[in-house]
Motif scaffolding. Sequence first.
Motif, PDB file in Angstrom:
ATOM      1  N   PHE A   1       0.815  -1.204   0.000  1.00  0.00           N
ATOM      2  CA  PHE A   1       0.000   0.000   0.000  1.00  0.00           C
ATOM      3  C   PHE A   1       0.851   1.257   0.000  1.00  0.00           C
ATOM      4  O   PHE A   1       2.035   1.249   0.360  1.00  0.00           O
ATOM      5  CB  PHE A   1      -0.962   0.000   1.195  1.00  0.00           C
ATOM      6  N   PHE A   2       0.207   2.354  -0.408  1.00  0.00           N
ATOM      7  CA  PHE A   2       0.819   3.672  -0.463  1.00  0.00           C
ATOM      8  C   PHE A   2       0.151   4.561   0.582  1.00  0.00           C
ATOM      9  O   PHE A   2      -1.068   4.503   0.778  1.00  0.00           O
ATOM     10  CB  PHE A   2       0.626   4.273  -1.859  1.00  0.00           C
ATOM     11  N   ARG A   3       0.959   5.393   1.246  1.00  0.00           N
ATOM     12  CA  ARG A   3       0.423   6.316   2.245  1.00  0.00           C
ATOM     13  C   ARG A   3       1.029   7.709   2.036  1.00  0.00           C
ATOM     14  O   ARG A   3       2.246   7.841   1.921  1.00  0.00           O
ATOM     15  CB  ARG A   3       0.729   5.820   3.658  1.00  0.00           C
ATOM     16  N   GLN A   4       0.144   8.705   1.976  1.00  0.00           N
ATOM     17  CA  GLN A   4       0.578  10.096   1.851  1.00  0.00           C
ATOM     18  C   GLN A   4       0.079  10.881   3.055  1.00  0.00           C
ATOM     19  O   GLN A   4      -1.109  10.900   3.355  1.00  0.00           O
ATOM     20  CB  GLN A   4       0.025  10.727   0.575  1.00  0.00           C
ATOM     21  N   THR A   5       1.009  11.520   3.757  1.00  0.00           N
ATOM     22  CA  THR A   5       0.666  12.376   4.889  1.00  0.00           C
ATOM     23  C   THR A   5       0.842  13.829   4.485  1.00  0.00           C
ATOM     24  O   THR A   5       1.896  14.226   3.974  1.00  0.00           O
ATOM     25  CB  THR A   5       1.559  12.059   6.104  1.00  0.00           C
ATOM     26  N   ILE A   6      -0.188  14.642   4.707  1.00  0.00           N
ATOM     27  CA  ILE A   6      -0.165  16.069   4.389  1.00  0.00           C
ATOM     28  C   ILE A   6      -0.232  16.845   5.699  1.00  0.00           C
ATOM     29  O   ILE A   6      -1.197  16.703   6.471  1.00  0.00           O
ATOM     30  CB  ILE A   6      -1.347  16.446   3.483  1.00  0.00           C
TER      31      ILE A   6
ATOM     32  N   GLY B   1      -8.029 -11.974   5.905  1.00  0.00           N
ATOM     33  CA  GLY B   1      -8.292 -10.745   6.642  1.00  0.00           C
ATOM     34  C   GLY B   1      -7.869  -9.459   5.944  1.00  0.00           C
ATOM     35  O   GLY B   1      -7.835  -8.401   6.572  1.00  0.00           O
ATOM     36  N   TYR B   2      -7.570  -9.509   4.616  1.00  0.00           N
ATOM     37  CA  TYR B   2      -7.074  -8.338   3.895  1.00  0.00           C
ATOM     38  C   TYR B   2      -7.932  -8.048   2.660  1.00  0.00           C
ATOM     39  O   TYR B   2      -8.632  -8.924   2.156  1.00  0.00           O
ATOM     40  CB  TYR B   2      -5.611  -8.554   3.489  1.00  0.00           C
ATOM     41  N   THR B   3      -7.855  -6.826   2.166  1.00  0.00           N
ATOM     42  CA  THR B   3      -8.644  -6.457   1.000  1.00  0.00           C
ATOM     43  C   THR B   3      -8.032  -5.244   0.309  1.00  0.00           C
ATOM     44  O   THR B   3      -7.038  -4.672   0.777  1.00  0.00           O
ATOM     45  CB  THR B   3     -10.103  -6.157   1.398  1.00  0.00           C
TER      46      THR B   3
ATOM     47  N   GLY C   1      -4.412   0.824  -1.379  1.00  0.00           N
ATOM     48  CA  GLY C   1      -3.724  -0.394  -1.762  1.00  0.00           C
ATOM     49  C   GLY C   1      -4.386  -1.605  -1.159  1.00  0.00           C
ATOM     50  O   GLY C   1      -5.616  -1.661  -1.006  1.00  0.00           O
ATOM     51  N   LYS C   2      -3.586  -2.582  -0.802  1.00  0.00           N
ATOM     52  CA  LYS C   2      -4.078  -3.799  -0.156  1.00  0.00           C
ATOM     53  C   LYS C   2      -3.580  -3.819   1.282  1.00  0.00           C
ATOM     54  O   LYS C   2      -2.372  -3.744   1.536  1.00  0.00           O
ATOM     55  CB  LYS C   2      -3.592  -5.048  -0.888  1.00  0.00           C
ATOM     56  N   PHE C   3      -4.509  -3.906   2.220  1.00  0.00           N
ATOM     57  CA  PHE C   3      -4.172  -3.962   3.633  1.00  0.00           C
ATOM     58  C   PHE C   3      -5.419  -4.440   4.370  1.00  0.00           C
ATOM     59  O   PHE C   3      -6.398  -4.860   3.742  1.00  0.00           O
ATOM     60  CB  PHE C   3      -3.693  -2.596   4.153  1.00  0.00           C
ATOM     61  N   SER C   4      -5.408  -4.415   5.686  1.00  0.00           N
ATOM     62  CA  SER C   4      -6.581  -4.825   6.460  1.00  0.00           C
ATOM     63  C   SER C   4      -7.365  -3.593   6.886  1.00  0.00           C
ATOM     64  O   SER C   4      -6.787  -2.589   7.305  1.00  0.00           O
ATOM     65  CB  SER C   4      -6.164  -5.622   7.699  1.00  0.00           C
ATOM     66  N   VAL C   5      -8.690  -3.686   6.785  1.00  0.00           N
ATOM     67  CA  VAL C   5      -9.544  -2.585   7.238  1.00  0.00           C
ATOM     68  C   VAL C   5      -9.218  -2.216   8.680  1.00  0.00           C
ATOM     69  O   VAL C   5      -9.164  -1.038   9.047  1.00  0.00           O
ATOM     70  CB  VAL C   5     -11.033  -2.969   7.110  1.00  0.00           C
ATOM     71  N   VAL C   6      -8.947  -3.234   9.507  1.00  0.00           N
ATOM     72  CA  VAL C   6      -8.688  -2.977  10.924  1.00  0.00           C
ATOM     73  C   VAL C   6      -7.250  -2.556  11.198  1.00  0.00           C
ATOM     74  O   VAL C   6      -6.865  -2.388  12.351  1.00  0.00           O
ATOM     75  CB  VAL C   6      -9.098  -4.189  11.795  1.00  0.00           C
ATOM     76  N   ASP C   7      -6.443  -2.349  10.151  1.00  0.00           N
ATOM     77  CA  ASP C   7      -5.176  -1.639  10.331  1.00  0.00           C
ATOM     78  C   ASP C   7      -5.445  -0.176  10.678  1.00  0.00           C
ATOM     79  O   ASP C   7      -4.640   0.469  11.353  1.00  0.00           O
ATOM     80  CB  ASP C   7      -4.345  -1.678   9.041  1.00  0.00           C
TER      81      ASP C   7
END
Length: 436
Positions: free
Chosen positions: A120-125, A195-197, A155-161
Amino acid sequence: MACAEDKAIEPSTIHWDSILVTPAWLSLHGQFTDTTQYHPSFNAASSGANSMLATSSTKNTNDITLFLGVSLWEGAELFYNPEIDQGYGLSNTLGLAGFSSGEAYKVGAGSPYIKVPRYFFRQTINLGGESVKLNDGINQTAGTRTADNLIITAGKFSVVDIFDTNTYAHDPRGDFLNWSILESGAFDYAADAWGYTYGGAVELTKDWWTARAGVFALSVIPNQPLIDSSFHDYETVVELEERHQLWTQPGKFKFLMFTNHANMGSYSTAIAQIGTDPNAVPNTALVRSYATKMGVAFNTEQAITDHIGWFGRVSLNDGSKETYDFTDINRSVATGLLVEGNLWDRPKDKIGIAFVENQLSSASAKSYFQLGGLGTLIGDGKHSGYAPEQIIETFYSMQVEKHTTVTLDYQWANNPAYNPSRGPINILGLRIHAEF
């Protein structure tokens, strides 16, 4: 990996923390977890295809994960988590709505296999406020961000992340193991069998509050490994978080609401389809149509002292339709305590104790399972009784060296799968976890 000096180092003098030096833009970590659970034989007046085996049983799961992350530009991070899994949950992860091991998936394998649960990709502003230092860690690169910020994850990760997190009950590798204690039991969150989506989430943090929203792909068919990447079957989630100080100790309160949009079966329709045939068994798979299912969850945590924390969860969903991706719970109430070992001069040790009560909420859901219908995790064949599923879990986690903990876990499950003619079940667990 490279040593700081070219000369040979004796094995007894190797310091791995010094060897595993990475540049600031790179985050590299790993973990290994081995979990064994055992239950002795227990009373079982009725059994079905999804029942927990009534004779004594021991099952083991283990997984090895690499957490690789890179910082791309200011506030931008990319993560990749390949993993090797092996093993089975008790009775192949069946027989308890609040299943006993968060390290057990809905699929099992006797031989090791590779999967990639997260990329997954994460952008912090940054939006202003005090500067907050971020240390290099699992799925986090080193850096800073402001207290007020906007975070976009895709991306692909768990909702409960991201949603329904809790400081004291959320990590099956470090605290509790039971599914309905780790997460809100009635939160039917989008996930494949592991457990991922796929999906995306936006988080806005300002001062004492955070608002989150996300859209995620559901399975193509309820409780199946394949995710609907077309997003025809999808879930929306929103969560509001409040942070506070109570008697100088930090606390949080979260309210979450989710809606699933997908082909799903109604319990009452499945029952009506079999008519008056006494030998017929209802099956939601035969009556699926496009519908919505909604639910809410309340999640709170409160530090009582510097080393004792309390948590509570209350959740409920539309009990008229089958579970889609999590487990067969329509109402759930959980509470517990986590105590750190500073109180007895072992600061990295932990003791936890929790209680959860899970329920089916509609008359049609209860009738469906009593008539022999099968759900995601439960299905004891035809039986006449119903009672709330009640589970107590307690554990002691002991640090045996800097990177490794060993946990002894005990769970008592009363009325497993809402069936008072089975159990109670005593489940003993041993977890070995290493993290680098």
